[in-house]
Design a protein around this motif. Structure first.
Motif, mmCIF file in Angstrom:
data_model
loop_
_atom_site.group_PDB
_atom_site.id
_atom_site.type_symbol
_atom_site.label_atom_id
_atom_site.label_comp_id
_atom_site.label_asym_id
_atom_site.label_seq_id
_atom_site.Cartn_x
_atom_site.Cartn_y
_atom_site.Cartn_z
ATOM 1 N N SER A 229 0.885 -1.091 0.069
ATOM 2 C CA SER A 229 0.128 -0.122 -0.052
ATOM 3 C C SER A 229 0.783 1.236 -0.213
ATOM 4 O O SER A 229 0.421 2.170 -0.728
ATOM 5 N N ARG B 288 0.913 3.754 -3.528
ATOM 6 C CA ARG B 288 0.704 5.315 -3.553
ATOM 7 C C ARG B 288 1.742 6.230 -3.815
ATOM 8 O O ARG B 288 1.439 6.940 -4.395
ATOM 9 N N TYR C 227 -1.308 4.087 -8.125
ATOM 10 C CA TYR C 227 -2.461 4.808 -8.271
ATOM 11 C C TYR C 227 -3.002 4.564 -6.630
ATOM 12 O O TYR C 227 -2.607 3.775 -5.800
ATOM 13 N N PRO C 228 -3.995 5.409 -6.733
ATOM 14 C CA PRO C 228 -4.650 5.411 -5.139
ATOM 15 C C PRO C 228 -5.303 4.018 -4.826
ATOM 16 O O PRO C 228 -5.510 3.299 -5.870
ATOM 17 N N LEU C 229 -5.368 3.188 -3.951
ATOM 18 C CA LEU C 229 -5.743 1.888 -3.749
ATOM 19 C C LEU C 229 -7.167 1.705 -4.381
ATOM 20 O O LEU C 229 -7.522 0.607 -4.928
ATOM 21 N N GLU C 230 -8.105 2.743 -4.028
ATOM 22 C CA GLU C 230 -9.491 2.476 -4.723
ATOM 23 C C GLU C 230 -9.661 2.724 -5.952
ATOM 24 O O GLU C 230 -10.951 2.779 -6.322
ATOM 25 N N TYR C 231 -8.665 3.236 -6.594
ATOM 26 C CA TYR C 231 -8.879 3.913 -7.898
ATOM 27 C C TYR C 231 -9.039 2.653 -8.933
ATOM 28 O O TYR C 231 -8.423 1.516 -8.728
ATOM 29 N N THR D 169 -17.008 3.756 -4.294
ATOM 30 C CA THR D 169 -15.746 4.051 -4.183
ATOM 31 C C THR D 169 -15.515 4.020 -2.597
ATOM 32 O O THR D 169 -14.426 3.151 -1.985
ATOM 33 N N ASP E 293 -13.167 -0.474 -7.223
ATOM 34 C CA ASP E 293 -12.100 -0.949 -7.703
ATOM 35 C C ASP E 293 -12.307 -2.436 -8.164
ATOM 36 O O ASP E 293 -11.771 -2.831 -9.083
ATOM 37 N N ASN F 132 -15.165 7.865 -9.201
ATOM 38 C CA ASN F 132 -14.107 7.120 -8.736
ATOM 39 C C ASN F 132 -12.853 7.923 -8.700
ATOM 40 O O ASN F 132 -11.991 7.553 -7.560
ATOM 41 N N SER G 161 -11.240 8.263 -4.774
ATOM 42 C CA SER G 161 -10.306 7.739 -4.528
ATOM 43 C C SER G 161 -8.915 8.014 -3.934
ATOM 44 O O SER G 161 -8.339 7.800 -2.910
ATOM 45 N N GLU H 262 -7.263 8.613 0.011
ATOM 46 C CA GLU H 262 -6.096 7.798 -0.024
ATOM 47 C C GLU H 262 -5.106 8.680 0.608
ATOM 48 O O GLU H 262 -4.332 8.515 1.635
#
Lengths: 339, 146
Positions: free
Chosen positions: A143, A147, A151-155, B73, B79, B98, B102, B106
């Protein structure tokens, strides 16, 4: 006079330091992989009760070094030097772990090659008579690396098939001037080889020529044949890089098909764990050496092993500016007997 | 790099890279993208049936889809949908949501100013700059041609 130097890039240690202790910590995903029975500690939660991924990585490294020191029956005052690194900007995870440990500290950045880089320098310090006990350690975290580098994790995006998965974990080795082995016998320090790859989703391809260069140099310098080793294991070339190494080595007249593999290939189950081209990161090689390799050596199943961590020495800026990825690989020969 | 020169090596290394399953990806993008669009159409119809005019209903639908994208998201689901759906999840307006939510999540740890606010547009920023920029150019051209 460099009396311990052998050939172009290799040193043969006169008083081979002994690996007296080692420890590995991995995250939950690695703990479900094919090597799960070898790791010393598998975390259930990769945040490990911390408020940021960076803090979690730092804690992993610190706890790993402490555990390795503890396993040797020593305390941190007994350690002369700590040589460690990680992947984050300004190797900050290591600085915070070293802050807690109060051991004289050299920080290294060799990207994913840092484990054998620290073992090389640590072994030379011990052999040179500058230290009796040295701790070598690295960490990486999926993680924190995502970042920083991606990319961001939830992207929501689809990872390329050649992309590798950063290993969450830490590995530590304690080297000592006294001990019953395994011993660090030879060190081949790699040169930077840049084959001109600019695609960060093809790290294996970017690092493989450096690995080949170091291997060929090692065999030329020592006069050994690949078959001398029970196992030759590279750091994080993954499936793509491993296949390139086999090809290029064959071209140069070395057959590695029988005893060569890569930590990035071994640490995950490609079909079950969806890790595409394999594992990567400092901890990829470090956790495999400090679990599988050294434990199999202790059992006597492996006696002569050439470990070689591989690094891609690019930055996010150099990538954005279209620069290619410089690769490096450092090889360390570890054997159960001195002669 | 003696035997192979850099260009030859690059070509060789690219050949070694495994290819993505294009057909499967396209089919999944079609299905996932189709589902998002169907949801959008349902919302649009509902809004129109409840008395909104065409323009208002379209705006309302876009707002609702952004809400859905942001919510999925935040729940950590988007994702996973995008991993299966690829472009089918990236192209609809939910994918735009998203791409903003995101990084905002983050970088919360870096604070609300230098983290959330400044990193929020790290992915969507270029889309906004060139999207808005090109719409201005097209607008000017159409004004001149009138």
């Amino acid at each position: 006079m460099a009396i311990k130097k052998l050939g172009k890039q290799t040193v043969k240690l006169e008083n081979p330091p002994s690996i007296i202790s080692y420890y590995s910590i991995v995250g939950p995903k690695e703990g479900k992989g094919p090597l799960k029975d070898y790791f010393d500690l598998i975390l259930e939660d990769d945040l490990w009760g911390q408020e940021s991924w960076e803090k979690a990585e730092s804690k992993m490294q610190e706890e790993c070094i402490k555990a390795a020191i503890d396993k040797a029956g020593l305390s941190s005052q007994d350690i002369d030097y700590l040589i460690a690194g990680d992947l984050l900007n300004q190797i900050i995870a290591t600085a915070y772990s070293a802050r807690q440990l109060a051991i004289p500290y050299y920080g290294l950045y060799g990207a994913c090659s840092t484990m054998t880089e620290s073992l090389s320098l640590g072994a030379m310090l011990v052999d040179g008579g500058f230290a009796d006990k040295v701790a070598c350690a690295v960490s990486s975290h999926f993680s924190t690396a995502e970042r920083q580098f991606r990319y961001p994790l939830e992207y929501g995006n689809q990872r390329k098939m050649s992309a590798q998965w950063t290993v969450t974990g830490a590995g530590a080795t304690i080297l000592s001037s006294y001990g019953s082995g395994p011993y660090v016998k030879c060190i081949t320090t790699g040169k930077i080889i840049d084959p001109g790859i600019t695609d960060v989703a093809n790290m294996g391809g970017a690092m493989a020529p450096a690995a080949v260069d170091t291997l060929v140099t090692h065999f030329q310098d020592t006069g050994l044949d690949p078959s001398y080793y029970d196992l030759i294991i590279s750091g994080d070339l993954g499936y793509v890089g491993k296949s390139i190494v086999l090809d290029l080595m064959k071209e140069k007249g070395y057959d590695l098909t029988k005893n060569y593999t890569d930590c990035g290939v071994e640490i995950f189950d490609k079909s079950e764990q969806d890790t595409h081209a394999g594992g990567s990161g400092c901890a990829c090689s470090a956790t495999v050496y400090n679990s599988y390799v050294f434990k199999e050596m202790a059992k006597g199943k492996l006696n002569k092993v050439l470990i070689m961590s591989t690094g891609a020495l690019h930055s996010t800026l150099s990538t954005q500016q279209g620069e290619s990825i410089p690769g490096i690989a450092h090889a360390v020969a570890v054997e159960n007997t001195i002669e | 790099m003696d035997k192979l020169n850099k260009r030859e090596y690059k070509e060789y290394a690219e050949k070694k890279m495994p290819k993505p399953p294009y057909v499967k990806n396209m089919i999944m993008a079609f299905i996932v993208g189709g589902i998002f669009c169907t949801i959008g159409q349902i919302i649009l119809n509902l809004m129109k049936n409840n008395g909104l005019d065409e323009k208002m209903a379209a705006a309302g639908t876009a707002i609702s889809m952004v809400l859905i994208g942001g919510l999925l998201t935040g729940l950590g689901v988007y994702d996973k949908i995008a991993k299966i759906g690829g472009a089918g999840a990236a192209v609809p307006i939910t994918g735009f949501a998203n791409s903003i939510v995101s990084p905002a999540m983050e970088f919360k740890r870096e604070g609300f100013i230098f983290g959330v606010a400044s990193k929020m547009f790290i992915i969507a920023g270029p889309v906004l700059v060139y999207g808005i920029g090109s719409s201005i150019i097209v607008g000017l051209i159409s004004l001149l041609l009138r």
